[in-house]
Design an enzyme around this catalytic site. Structure first.
Site, PDB file in Angstrom:
ATOM      1  N   ASN A 189      40.314  33.757  26.260  1.00 52.15           N
ATOM      2  CA  ASN A 189      39.106  33.475  26.854  1.00 52.15           C
ATOM      3  C   ASN A 189      37.681  33.821  26.139  1.00 52.15           C
ATOM      4  O   ASN A 189      37.778  35.072  25.243  1.00 52.15           O
ATOM      5  CB  ASN A 189      38.851  34.092  28.349  1.00 52.15           C
ATOM      6  N   TYR A 240      26.794  34.781  32.033  1.00 56.05           N
ATOM      7  CA  TYR A 240      28.253  34.758  32.540  1.00 56.05           C
ATOM      8  C   TYR A 240      29.077  33.067  32.515  1.00 56.05           C
ATOM      9  O   TYR A 240      30.134  32.999  32.051  1.00 56.05           O
ATOM     10  CB  TYR A 240      28.537  35.412  33.831  1.00 56.05           C
ATOM     11  N   CYS A 285      37.247  30.101  30.134  1.00 56.48           N
ATOM     12  CA  CYS A 285      38.929  30.663  30.214  1.00 56.48           C
ATOM     13  C   CYS A 285      39.766  30.203  29.161  1.00 56.48           C
ATOM     14  O   CYS A 285      39.574  29.328  28.544  1.00 56.48           O
ATOM     15  CB  CYS A 285      39.341  30.157  31.792  1.00 56.48           C
ATOM     16  N   GLU A 338      42.722  29.215  29.317  1.00 56.08           N
ATOM     17  CA  GLU A 338      43.541  28.139  29.605  1.00 56.08           C
ATOM     18  C   GLU A 338      42.764  26.767  28.925  1.00 56.08           C
ATOM     19  O   GLU A 338      43.400  26.118  28.391  1.00 56.08           O
ATOM     20  CB  GLU A 338      43.821  27.904  31.205  1.00 56.08           C
ATOM     21  N   CYS A 395      42.570  30.362  37.493  1.00 57.54           N
ATOM     22  CA  CYS A 395      41.383  29.801  38.452  1.00 57.54           C
ATOM     23  C   CYS A 395      41.499  28.539  38.756  1.00 57.54           C
ATOM     24  O   CYS A 395      42.060  27.633  38.258  1.00 57.54           O
ATOM     25  CB  CYS A 395      39.980  29.992  37.771  1.00 57.54           C
TER      26      CYS A 395
HETATM   27  N1  THU Z   1      39.850  34.220  32.856  1.00 53.63           N
HETATM   28  C1  THU Z   1      40.756  33.237  32.131  1.00 53.63           C
HETATM   29  O1  THU Z   1      40.712  33.142  30.866  1.00 53.63           O
HETATM   30  N2  THU Z   1      41.825  32.833  32.675  1.00 53.63           N
HETATM   31  C2  THU Z   1      42.226  32.819  33.956  1.00 53.63           C
HETATM   32  O2  THU Z   1      43.279  32.106  34.471  1.00 53.63           O
HETATM   33  C3  THU Z   1      41.380  33.755  35.059  1.00 53.63           C
HETATM   34  C4  THU Z   1      40.111  34.397  34.250  1.00 53.63           C
HETATM   35  C5  THU Z   1      38.934  34.899  32.364  1.00 53.63           C
HETATM   36  C6  THU Z   1      37.513  34.496  32.424  1.00 53.63           C
HETATM   37  C7  THU Z   1      36.637  35.838  32.204  1.00 53.63           C
HETATM   38  O3  THU Z   1      36.510  35.760  30.914  1.00 53.63           O
HETATM   39  C8  THU Z   1      37.851  36.659  32.504  1.00 53.63           C
HETATM   40  O4  THU Z   1      39.234  36.460  32.397  1.00 53.63           O
HETATM   41  C9  THU Z   1      37.478  37.389  33.801  1.00 53.63           C
HETATM   42  O5  THU Z   1      37.066  36.658  35.092  1.00 53.63           O
END
Ligand code: THU
Length: 164
Positions: A62, A68, A73, A75, A112
């Protein structure tokens, strides 16, 4: 009146050791790359590792931003990089893990909605299931989902854009 009960499945394992060595290795790659995440705001580090049909592994983590919503993310970082570099290669599987120095994450990460939707796009496009393996650094538990359709049930479909 008729009632149909539909089910969406996933497997839960007590330990990563129960996975095949290839799958276990993919989780490890996700874990290693999570340590390089740029997550100064959430302190929640996520890593994703995906295996392509030729055996290549693409990893991502991430990337956050002071504004923000401009971050992304793990993925989708891995997914978009893989499909930009290897547009014709199918994705066989993706492993996702999370870690934090700040707090305990003792359950597998669950992606998410936007990442589920992005994964589904490629699964539908390639006409072959993508396996998803969810883990966390501070727990041995892993969840295995055999298709994105089981991760994003009742999704919006392209067919809805046409006459039915
Ligand atoms: N995040 C991810 O990279 N993948 C997920 O499946 C859930 C959330 C990241 C986004 C943000 O940088 C941090 O985790 C908190 O939400």
């Amino acid at each position: 009146m008729k009632r149909i009960e539909h089910h969406f499945n996933y497997l839960e394992y007590d330990s990563r050791e129960e996975l095949s060595s290839d799958d276990n290795n993919l989780v490890e790659r996700a874990s290693v790359i999570s340590k390089q995440a740029y997550a100064p705001y959430s302190l929640f580090n996520v890593g994703a590792a995906l295996r392509l049909e030729d055996g290549n592994i693409v990893v991502g983590n991430n990337q956050e931003n002071v504004a923000y919503p401009s971050g992304l993310c793990a993925e989708r970082v891995a997914l978009f990089y893989a499909k930009s570099q290897f547009p014709d290669l199918r994705i066989k599987e993706i492993a996702i893990t999370a870690s934090s120095d700040k707090f305990t994450i003792n359950q597998p990460i669950t992606p998410c909605g936007a990442c589920r939707q992005a994964l589904l796009e490629y699964e539908n496009n390639q006409g072959q299931n993508i396996k998803i393996i969810l883990g966390s650094d501070q727990s041995e538990k892993v969840l295995v989902i055999n298709s994105v359709k089981n991760l994003l049930p009742l999704s919006f479909e392209e067919v809805k854009l046409k006459n039915q």
